[in-house]
Each structure stands twice: as structure tokens, then as C-alpha cells.
Design a protein around this motif. Sequence first.
Motif, PDB file in Angstrom:
ATOM      1  N   ASP A 174     -27.196  10.768  42.450  1.00  0.00           N
ATOM      2  CA  ASP A 174     -26.261  11.141  43.287  1.00  0.00           C
ATOM      3  C   ASP A 174     -25.547  10.006  42.316  1.00  0.00           C
ATOM      4  OD1 ASP A 174     -27.046  12.989  44.289  1.00  0.00           O
ATOM      5  OD2 ASP A 174     -26.691  12.135  46.564  1.00  0.00           O
ATOM      6  N   ALA A 175     -25.892   8.414  42.071  1.00  0.00           N
ATOM      7  CA  ALA A 175     -24.759   7.324  41.433  1.00  0.00           C
ATOM      8  C   ALA A 175     -24.677   7.418  40.714  1.00  0.00           C
ATOM      9  CB  ALA A 175     -25.622   5.937  42.272  1.00  0.00           C
ATOM     10  N   ILE A 176     -26.110   7.603  39.467  1.00  0.00           N
ATOM     11  CA  ILE A 176     -25.991   7.069  38.409  1.00  0.00           C
ATOM     12  C   ILE A 176     -26.551   8.534  37.889  1.00  0.00           C
ATOM     13  CG2 ILE A 176     -26.827   5.714  36.095  1.00  0.00           C
ATOM     14  CD1 ILE A 176     -28.278   3.937  38.430  1.00  0.00           C
ATOM     15  N   PHE A 177     -27.588   8.949  37.799  1.00  0.00           N
ATOM     16  CA  PHE A 177     -28.057  10.268  36.723  1.00  0.00           C
ATOM     17  C   PHE A 177     -27.081  11.227  36.745  1.00  0.00           C
ATOM     18  CE2 PHE A 177     -31.771   7.771  37.201  1.00  0.00           C
ATOM     19  CZ  PHE A 177     -32.127   8.442  36.062  1.00  0.00           C
ATOM     20  N   ALA A 178     -26.193  11.945  37.735  1.00  0.00           N
ATOM     21  CA  ALA A 178     -25.564  12.832  37.863  1.00  0.00           C
ATOM     22  C   ALA A 178     -24.082  13.193  37.751  1.00  0.00           C
ATOM     23  CB  ALA A 178     -25.948  13.507  39.028  1.00  0.00           C
ATOM     24  N   PRO A 179     -23.661  11.734  37.663  1.00  0.00           N
ATOM     25  CA  PRO A 179     -21.850  12.155  37.036  1.00  0.00           C
ATOM     26  C   PRO A 179     -22.223  11.789  35.702  1.00  0.00           C
ATOM     27  CG  PRO A 179     -22.602  10.054  38.572  1.00  0.00           C
ATOM     28  CD  PRO A 179     -23.947  10.463  39.015  1.00  0.00           C
ATOM     29  N   ILE A 180     -23.325  10.980  35.117  1.00  0.00           N
ATOM     30  CA  ILE A 180     -23.289  11.144  33.610  1.00  0.00           C
ATOM     31  C   ILE A 180     -23.881  12.668  33.543  1.00  0.00           C
ATOM     32  CG2 ILE A 180     -24.706   9.992  32.045  1.00  0.00           C
ATOM     33  CD1 ILE A 180     -25.385   7.514  32.990  1.00  0.00           C
ATOM     34  N   PHE A 181     -24.697  12.873  33.541  1.00  0.00           N
ATOM     35  CA  PHE A 181     -25.092  14.561  33.429  1.00  0.00           C
ATOM     36  C   PHE A 181     -23.106  14.935  33.216  1.00  0.00           C
ATOM     37  CE2 PHE A 181     -25.746  18.758  33.813  1.00  0.00           C
ATOM     38  CZ  PHE A 181     -26.368  18.792  33.616  1.00  0.00           C
ATOM     39  N   TRP A 182     -22.511  15.422  34.436  1.00  0.00           N
ATOM     40  CA  TRP A 182     -21.707  15.950  34.288  1.00  0.00           C
ATOM     41  C   TRP A 182     -20.604  15.406  32.852  1.00  0.00           C
ATOM     42  CZ3 TRP A 182     -21.912  20.837  34.899  1.00  0.00           C
ATOM     43  CH2 TRP A 182     -22.822  21.109  36.218  1.00  0.00           C
ATOM     44  N   PHE A 183     -20.308  14.137  32.600  1.00  0.00           N
ATOM     45  CA  PHE A 183     -19.788  13.813  32.394  1.00  0.00           C
ATOM     46  C   PHE A 183     -19.768  14.017  30.682  1.00  0.00           C
ATOM     47  CE2 PHE A 183     -18.569  10.229  28.897  1.00  0.00           C
ATOM     48  CZ  PHE A 183     -17.512  10.368  28.974  1.00  0.00           C
ATOM     49  N   LEU A 184     -21.252  14.497  29.930  1.00  0.00           N
ATOM     50  CA  LEU A 184     -22.095  14.955  29.135  1.00  0.00           C
ATOM     51  C   LEU A 184     -21.282  16.001  28.199  1.00  0.00           C
ATOM     52  CD1 LEU A 184     -25.247  12.521  28.220  1.00  0.00           C
ATOM     53  CD2 LEU A 184     -22.958  11.881  27.988  1.00  0.00           C
ATOM     54  N   ILE A 185     -21.372  16.793  29.830  1.00  0.00           N
ATOM     55  CA  ILE A 185     -21.479  18.422  30.013  1.00  0.00           C
ATOM     56  C   ILE A 185     -20.288  18.980  30.127  1.00  0.00           C
ATOM     57  CG2 ILE A 185     -21.979  20.377  30.464  1.00  0.00           C
ATOM     58  CD1 ILE A 185     -24.343  19.176  29.315  1.00  0.00           C
ATOM     59  N   LEU A 186     -19.085  17.934  30.684  1.00  0.00           N
ATOM     60  CA  LEU A 186     -17.537  18.566  30.867  1.00  0.00           C
ATOM     61  C   LEU A 186     -16.831  17.771  30.982  1.00  0.00           C
ATOM     62  CD1 LEU A 186     -18.592  21.065  33.513  1.00  0.00           C
ATOM     63  CD2 LEU A 186     -17.764  21.779  32.046  1.00  0.00           C
ATOM     64  N   GLY A 187     -17.076  16.643  30.747  1.00  0.00           N
ATOM     65  CA  GLY A 187     -16.104  15.771  30.525  1.00  0.00           C
ATOM     66  C   GLY A 187     -15.534  14.563  31.395  1.00  0.00           C
ATOM     67  N   ALA A 188     -14.116  14.038  31.927  1.00  0.00           N
ATOM     68  CA  ALA A 188     -14.890  13.178  32.954  1.00  0.00           C
ATOM     69  C   ALA A 188     -13.588  14.750  33.946  1.00  0.00           C
ATOM     70  CB  ALA A 188     -12.038  13.019  33.001  1.00  0.00           C
ATOM     71  N   PRO A 189     -13.456  15.598  34.176  1.00  0.00           N
ATOM     72  CA  PRO A 189     -12.757  16.958  35.437  1.00  0.00           C
ATOM     73  C   PRO A 189     -13.994  16.605  35.639  1.00  0.00           C
ATOM     74  CG  PRO A 189     -11.863  16.903  33.139  1.00  0.00           C
ATOM     75  CD  PRO A 189     -12.707  15.685  32.286  1.00  0.00           C
ATOM     76  N   GLY A 190     -15.440  17.202  34.869  1.00  0.00           N
ATOM     77  CA  GLY A 190     -16.663  17.301  34.798  1.00  0.00           C
ATOM     78  C   GLY A 190     -17.087  16.443  35.809  1.00  0.00           C
ATOM     79  N   VAL A 191     -17.300  15.002  35.629  1.00  0.00           N
ATOM     80  CA  VAL A 191     -17.559  14.170  36.794  1.00  0.00           C
ATOM     81  C   VAL A 191     -16.535  13.821  37.910  1.00  0.00           C
ATOM     82  CG1 VAL A 191     -16.027  12.268  35.485  1.00  0.00           C
ATOM     83  CG2 VAL A 191     -18.959  11.719  36.729  1.00  0.00           C
ATOM     84  N   LEU A 192     -15.630  14.582  37.737  1.00  0.00           N
ATOM     85  CA  LEU A 192     -14.583  14.216  39.151  1.00  0.00           C
ATOM     86  C   LEU A 192     -14.789  15.464  39.995  1.00  0.00           C
ATOM     87  CD1 LEU A 192     -12.071  12.802  40.259  1.00  0.00           C
ATOM     88  CD2 LEU A 192     -10.424  14.646  39.359  1.00  0.00           C
ATOM     89  N   LEU A 193     -14.899  16.167  39.852  1.00  0.00           N
ATOM     90  CA  LEU A 193     -15.903  17.770  39.797  1.00  0.00           C
ATOM     91  C   LEU A 193     -16.969  17.579  41.392  1.00  0.00           C
ATOM     92  CD1 LEU A 193     -16.212  20.680  41.696  1.00  0.00           C
ATOM     93  CD2 LEU A 193     -17.075  21.397  38.834  1.00  0.00           C
ATOM     94  N   TYR A 194     -17.794  16.682  40.278  1.00  0.00           N
ATOM     95  CA  TYR A 194     -19.400  16.517  40.770  1.00  0.00           C
ATOM     96  C   TYR A 194     -19.013  15.252  42.125  1.00  0.00           C
ATOM     97  CZ  TYR A 194     -23.604  14.315  42.273  1.00  0.00           C
ATOM     98  OH  TYR A 194     -24.452  14.168  42.660  1.00  0.00           O
ATOM     99  N   ARG A 195     -17.693  14.242  41.950  1.00  0.00           N
ATOM    100  CA  ARG A 195     -18.239  13.093  42.726  1.00  0.00           C
ATOM    101  C   ARG A 195     -17.533  13.600  44.036  1.00  0.00           C
ATOM    102  NH1 ARG A 195     -21.251  10.862  44.079  1.00  0.00           N
ATOM    103  NH2 ARG A 195     -20.996   9.658  42.029  1.00  0.00           N
ATOM    104  N   LEU A 196     -16.065  14.492  43.382  1.00  0.00           N
ATOM    105  CA  LEU A 196     -15.549  14.831  44.829  1.00  0.00           C
ATOM    106  C   LEU A 196     -16.294  15.670  45.783  1.00  0.00           C
ATOM    107  CD1 LEU A 196     -11.466  15.281  43.258  1.00  0.00           C
ATOM    108  CD2 LEU A 196     -12.776  13.594  44.321  1.00  0.00           C
TER     109      LEU A 196
END
Length: 285
Positions: A174-196
Motif C-alpha cells: 500500500d505504501a510503496i509498491f502500489a503508488p509507484i506502480f500506478w504512477f508508472l501506469i497512469l502518472g500523477a492522476p493514477g497515483v492520486l486515484l490510488y491513494r484516495l
Amino acid sequence: MILSNSDSIFTGFFEVFSTTSLILVAALVLDRLLGEPKSWHPLIWFGRWVDLCRQYTQSPLDENTQTQRLSGVQAWLLAVVPWLILLLVLFWLLPNWLDHVLSVIVLYFAIGWQSLREHALAIYQPLSTTPITTEKLDEARLAVSYIVSRDTKSLDESDVAKAGIESVLENGSDAIFAPIFWFLILGAPGVLLYRLANTLDAMWGYKTAELLHFGWFAARFDDVLNYVPARLVIYSYAACGNWHKAIRSSRRESARWKSPNAVLCHGGRRGRFGDFTGRRSSVFW
């Protein structure tokens, strides 16, 4: 002409790769140096917004399951979509270099590498003293209580260590792998979507009378977003230890876990570290 197109594609790929890498490294460095803001983290403000969304959308508990679940979907959309739209508008309005700065900031707030490290050290340091006094054991129990959801007052030294390691490894997704994964896939919108979405699962994804149906969508959507990252976690943990044991453990125990993703992290833990005490922890099993 073909060579020219190939060069153009290669140049474009290299630019995207280098920019993405620099943003990722910058965010990780910021997290390592600054850690997690204690009193002004954006997720604190988001939590207040989430409470308002629930207050104005949740259906009465005597409504049927479908109605309660629908109100949960509406609340989820109201909580998340405006912030995604705001971020996309900012990307549209800002120049490219500020887009990159904004991406670093979003990713920095989304990852929790340093925070997880601090929690782990708070458990490890009292347990590393020789001999371990009652005061040090109580200190470790208190530290582990911050990252597990069960009572830790009766845990012995071995259980505290096991609970701490398991929780850190599971939260690594939750804290490291998933945010980085969604950033690499969808950029900042992806990582924001994941964290929220992950925050909404943490707030609404409980099987209590009030949240059983209302929080159903938040819990399921978080499971979907974590599906691939959790499996990357198991491969990462397994690669650091006994690969075959980790994979077998994850497959064997998946039927006994309610979460489709948490078991993978624990299976990887078994392959990397073994069972520690040879028995099941009263915190996680």
C-alpha cells in the motif's frame, strides 16, 4: 524515412522514461529526507471531506442492500472525482516544468516509505537491546500497536517481532509498491486515484453494521487497484529468498484469507523470512 521514424520513437521513449525516472527519484528522496507531514498532510483534509460526503449521501440502515451500496458508490465518486478533475485541470493549465513539479509533489504525498521505516525502527530498536527489559518490551508493544488493528498488550517478544515484520511487509504494498506502480501506469492522476481510493477503503472498508454495504464499493475498488501491485510484491519478496516456497505458500493460503491481496504479501514473507516462531501470530492469523 523508416530510420527517421525509429529515431523519433526512440527519442520520445527516452524522454518519457528519463522524465518519469527523475520524478520518481525526486519523490523518493523527498520522502526519505522530509518524511510524512504530521499535522498538515493533505489526506487529513481529505478525511474531513470524506466525512462530509458520507454524512450527506449515506442511506438509512433500514434500506435494502442495493440502495445502501448505491449510496456508497455515490459517496465514493463525490469524494474522489472532484480532486482528479482538479489535478487534470492543473496539468492542462500549467507549463510542462510545473507539471513535473506537481507530479513530484503528488507522488511524494502518496508514498509512505519513510513513515513505514520509522514505524519499523520504533519496533526494532527496543527489541534489539540486551537484555530486553519489561519497559523496552512495553515500548515495542506500543509501537507495533500503531500499525496493527488488534490488542498488543499481551504479546511476547517473539509475537511483537513477528507482528511488526508482517505488518511492514504487507503495508509495503500500500505504501510503496502500489503508488509507484500506478504512477508508472497512469502518472500523477493514477497515483492520486490510488491513494484516495486506498484511504476510502481504510475509512469505509469495514464489515460493521454502518459500513457493511455502504463501504462495499470502496473495499472492492481498492482490491481491484491492488490486484497487480500485490502480485508484484510477492514476486519481489520471493526473489529475495526462497522463490518456490513463497509462491506455494501464497497459493496454499489464499483460500483462507478474506483479502485477495494481503495473502500474497504474507506468502512472500514466508518465502523470504520463514515462519519466525513456528506458530501463528495472534495478531494476524
